[in-house]
Design a protein around this motif. Sequence first.
Motif, PDB file in Angstrom:
ATOM      1  N   ILE A 115     -38.652 -70.544   1.183  1.00  0.00           N
ATOM      2  CA  ILE A 115     -37.306 -70.781   1.706  1.00  0.00           C
ATOM      3  C   ILE A 115     -37.024 -72.276   1.754  1.00  0.00           C
ATOM      4  CG2 ILE A 115     -35.851 -70.567   3.762  1.00  0.00           C
ATOM      5  CD1 ILE A 115     -37.284 -67.876   4.283  1.00  0.00           C
ATOM      6  N   ALA A 116     -38.002 -73.065   2.212  1.00  0.00           N
ATOM      7  CA  ALA A 116     -37.823 -74.517   2.275  1.00  0.00           C
ATOM      8  C   ALA A 116     -37.616 -75.105   0.882  1.00  0.00           C
ATOM      9  CB  ALA A 116     -39.030 -75.165   2.944  1.00  0.00           C
ATOM     10  N   MET A 117     -38.361 -74.618  -0.115  1.00  0.00           N
ATOM     11  CA  MET A 117     -38.200 -75.113  -1.484  1.00  0.00           C
ATOM     12  C   MET A 117     -36.813 -74.778  -2.027  1.00  0.00           C
ATOM     13  SD  MET A 117     -40.959 -76.683  -2.394  1.00  0.00           S
ATOM     14  CE  MET A 117     -40.979 -76.679  -4.160  1.00  0.00           C
ATOM     15  N   LYS A 118     -36.312 -73.574  -1.726  1.00  0.00           N
ATOM     16  CA  LYS A 118     -34.984 -73.183  -2.198  1.00  0.00           C
ATOM     17  C   LYS A 118     -33.903 -74.014  -1.523  1.00  0.00           C
ATOM     18  CE  LYS A 118     -36.526 -68.554  -3.252  1.00  0.00           C
ATOM     19  NZ  LYS A 118     -36.566 -67.161  -2.842  1.00  0.00           N
ATOM     20  N   VAL A 119     -34.061 -74.289  -0.226  1.00  0.00           N
ATOM     21  CA  VAL A 119     -33.082 -75.117   0.487  1.00  0.00           C
ATOM     22  C   VAL A 119     -33.090 -76.533  -0.075  1.00  0.00           C
ATOM     23  CG1 VAL A 119     -32.559 -76.172   2.722  1.00  0.00           C
ATOM     24  CG2 VAL A 119     -33.084 -73.736   2.591  1.00  0.00           C
ATOM     25  N   LEU A 120     -34.278 -77.113  -0.258  1.00  0.00           N
ATOM     26  CA  LEU A 120     -34.360 -78.469  -0.811  1.00  0.00           C
ATOM     27  C   LEU A 120     -33.804 -78.524  -2.235  1.00  0.00           C
ATOM     28  CD1 LEU A 120     -37.850 -79.652   0.465  1.00  0.00           C
ATOM     29  CD2 LEU A 120     -35.601 -80.443   1.202  1.00  0.00           C
ATOM     30  N   GLY A 121     -34.072 -77.502  -3.023  1.00  0.00           N
ATOM     31  CA  GLY A 121     -33.522 -77.449  -4.377  1.00  0.00           C
ATOM     32  C   GLY A 121     -32.010 -77.353  -4.365  1.00  0.00           C
ATOM     33  N   GLY A 122     -31.461 -76.563  -3.442  1.00  0.00           N
ATOM     34  CA  GLY A 122     -30.010 -76.440  -3.326  1.00  0.00           C
ATOM     35  C   GLY A 122     -29.357 -77.738  -2.892  1.00  0.00           C
ATOM     36  N   VAL A 123     -29.974 -78.425  -1.923  1.00  0.00           N
ATOM     37  CA  VAL A 123     -29.434 -79.706  -1.454  1.00  0.00           C
ATOM     38  C   VAL A 123     -29.494 -80.745  -2.573  1.00  0.00           C
ATOM     39  CG1 VAL A 123     -29.832 -81.613   0.161  1.00  0.00           C
ATOM     40  CG2 VAL A 123     -29.910 -79.252   0.974  1.00  0.00           C
ATOM     41  N   ALA A 124     -30.607 -80.793  -3.295  1.00  0.00           N
ATOM     42  CA  ALA A 124     -30.733 -81.746  -4.402  1.00  0.00           C
ATOM     43  C   ALA A 124     -29.702 -81.447  -5.489  1.00  0.00           C
ATOM     44  CB  ALA A 124     -32.148 -81.691  -4.976  1.00  0.00           C
ATOM     45  N   LEU A 125     -29.511 -80.168  -5.813  1.00  0.00           N
ATOM     46  CA  LEU A 125     -28.518 -79.793  -6.822  1.00  0.00           C
ATOM     47  C   LEU A 125     -27.114 -80.166  -6.364  1.00  0.00           C
ATOM     48  CD1 LEU A 125     -28.056 -78.373  -9.545  1.00  0.00           C
ATOM     49  CD2 LEU A 125     -27.810 -76.242  -8.272  1.00  0.00           C
ATOM     50  N   PHE A 126     -26.807 -79.952  -5.073  1.00  0.00           N
ATOM     51  CA  PHE A 126     -25.504 -80.330  -4.535  1.00  0.00           C
ATOM     52  C   PHE A 126     -25.252 -81.817  -4.729  1.00  0.00           C
ATOM     53  CE2 PHE A 126     -23.262 -82.299  -0.984  1.00  0.00           C
ATOM     54  CZ  PHE A 126     -22.010 -81.714  -1.130  1.00  0.00           C
ATOM     55  N   TRP A 127     -26.222 -82.670  -4.369  1.00  0.00           N
ATOM     56  CA  TRP A 127     -26.025 -84.115  -4.472  1.00  0.00           C
ATOM     57  C   TRP A 127     -25.926 -84.577  -5.918  1.00  0.00           C
ATOM     58  CZ3 TRP A 127     -23.938 -86.944  -1.027  1.00  0.00           C
ATOM     59  CH2 TRP A 127     -24.059 -86.612   0.309  1.00  0.00           C
ATOM     60  N   ILE A 128     -26.677 -83.956  -6.811  1.00  0.00           N
ATOM     61  CA  ILE A 128     -26.582 -84.320  -8.229  1.00  0.00           C
ATOM     62  C   ILE A 128     -25.189 -84.003  -8.762  1.00  0.00           C
ATOM     63  CG2 ILE A 128     -27.403 -83.682 -10.534  1.00  0.00           C
ATOM     64  CD1 ILE A 128     -30.206 -83.382  -9.263  1.00  0.00           C
ATOM     65  N   ILE A 129     -24.676 -82.802  -8.447  1.00  0.00           N
ATOM     66  CA  ILE A 129     -23.338 -82.425  -8.908  1.00  0.00           C
ATOM     67  C   ILE A 129     -22.282 -83.304  -8.244  1.00  0.00           C
ATOM     68  CG2 ILE A 129     -21.621 -80.566  -8.861  1.00  0.00           C
ATOM     69  CD1 ILE A 129     -23.972 -78.615  -9.241  1.00  0.00           C
ATOM     70  N   PHE A 130     -22.457 -83.614  -6.957  1.00  0.00           N
ATOM     71  CA  PHE A 130     -21.504 -84.461  -6.241  1.00  0.00           C
ATOM     72  C   PHE A 130     -21.428 -85.851  -6.867  1.00  0.00           C
ATOM     73  CE2 PHE A 130     -20.439 -87.506  -2.910  1.00  0.00           C
ATOM     74  CZ  PHE A 130     -19.265 -86.958  -2.412  1.00  0.00           C
ATOM     75  N   ILE A 131     -22.581 -86.448  -7.152  1.00  0.00           N
ATOM     76  CA  ILE A 131     -22.606 -87.797  -7.727  1.00  0.00           C
ATOM     77  C   ILE A 131     -22.026 -87.791  -9.141  1.00  0.00           C
ATOM     78  CG2 ILE A 131     -24.162 -89.621  -8.541  1.00  0.00           C
ATOM     79  CD1 ILE A 131     -25.901 -88.961  -6.043  1.00  0.00           C
ATOM     80  N   LEU A 132     -22.375 -86.783  -9.941  1.00  0.00           N
ATOM     81  CA  LEU A 132     -21.803 -86.696 -11.290  1.00  0.00           C
ATOM     82  C   LEU A 132     -20.287 -86.519 -11.239  1.00  0.00           C
ATOM     83  CD1 LEU A 132     -24.409 -84.499 -13.181  1.00  0.00           C
ATOM     84  CD2 LEU A 132     -23.909 -86.911 -13.551  1.00  0.00           C
ATOM     85  N   GLY A 133     -19.798 -85.703 -10.320  1.00  0.00           N
ATOM     86  CA  GLY A 133     -18.358 -85.522 -10.166  1.00  0.00           C
ATOM     87  C   GLY A 133     -17.675 -86.790  -9.696  1.00  0.00           C
ATOM     88  N   TYR A 134     -18.302 -87.504  -8.780  1.00  0.00           N
ATOM     89  CA  TYR A 134     -17.737 -88.754  -8.280  1.00  0.00           C
ATOM     90  C   TYR A 134     -17.632 -89.781  -9.401  1.00  0.00           C
ATOM     91  CZ  TYR A 134     -17.074 -92.928  -5.452  1.00  0.00           C
ATOM     92  OH  TYR A 134     -16.582 -94.086  -4.921  1.00  0.00           O
ATOM     93  N   LEU A 135     -18.712 -89.937 -10.167  1.00  0.00           N
ATOM     94  CA  LEU A 135     -18.698 -90.909 -11.262  1.00  0.00           C
ATOM     95  C   LEU A 135     -17.699 -90.516 -12.346  1.00  0.00           C
ATOM     96  CD1 LEU A 135     -22.506 -91.653 -11.612  1.00  0.00           C
ATOM     97  CD2 LEU A 135     -20.740 -93.140 -10.644  1.00  0.00           C
TER      98      LEU A 135
END
Length: 78
Positions: free
Chosen positions: A49-69
């Motif tokens: 569960i912790a790995m899935k949560v961390l993976g989801g948070v990391a994916l969110f930030w990657i998509i957020f930064i790519l969208g921002y740029l």
Amino acid sequence: MQPQESHVHYSRWEDGSRDGVSLGAVSSTEEASRCRRISQRLCTGKLGIAMKVLGGVALFWIIFILGYLTGYYVHKCK
């Protein structure tokens, strides 16, 4: 480590116009069970569960930064 088992299968058609050779390698059961243990440990229980949560948070930030740029460069005033 145990050596890998391999097999070769040769088939020839009746008219001789096509020959087929297929090669295959089978990994040892020890290596497969090691991968299975690692995947079970990382994908189940509280650690899973912790790995899935961390993976989801990391994916969110990657998509957020790519969208921002992307938005920054698309809407940049000249």
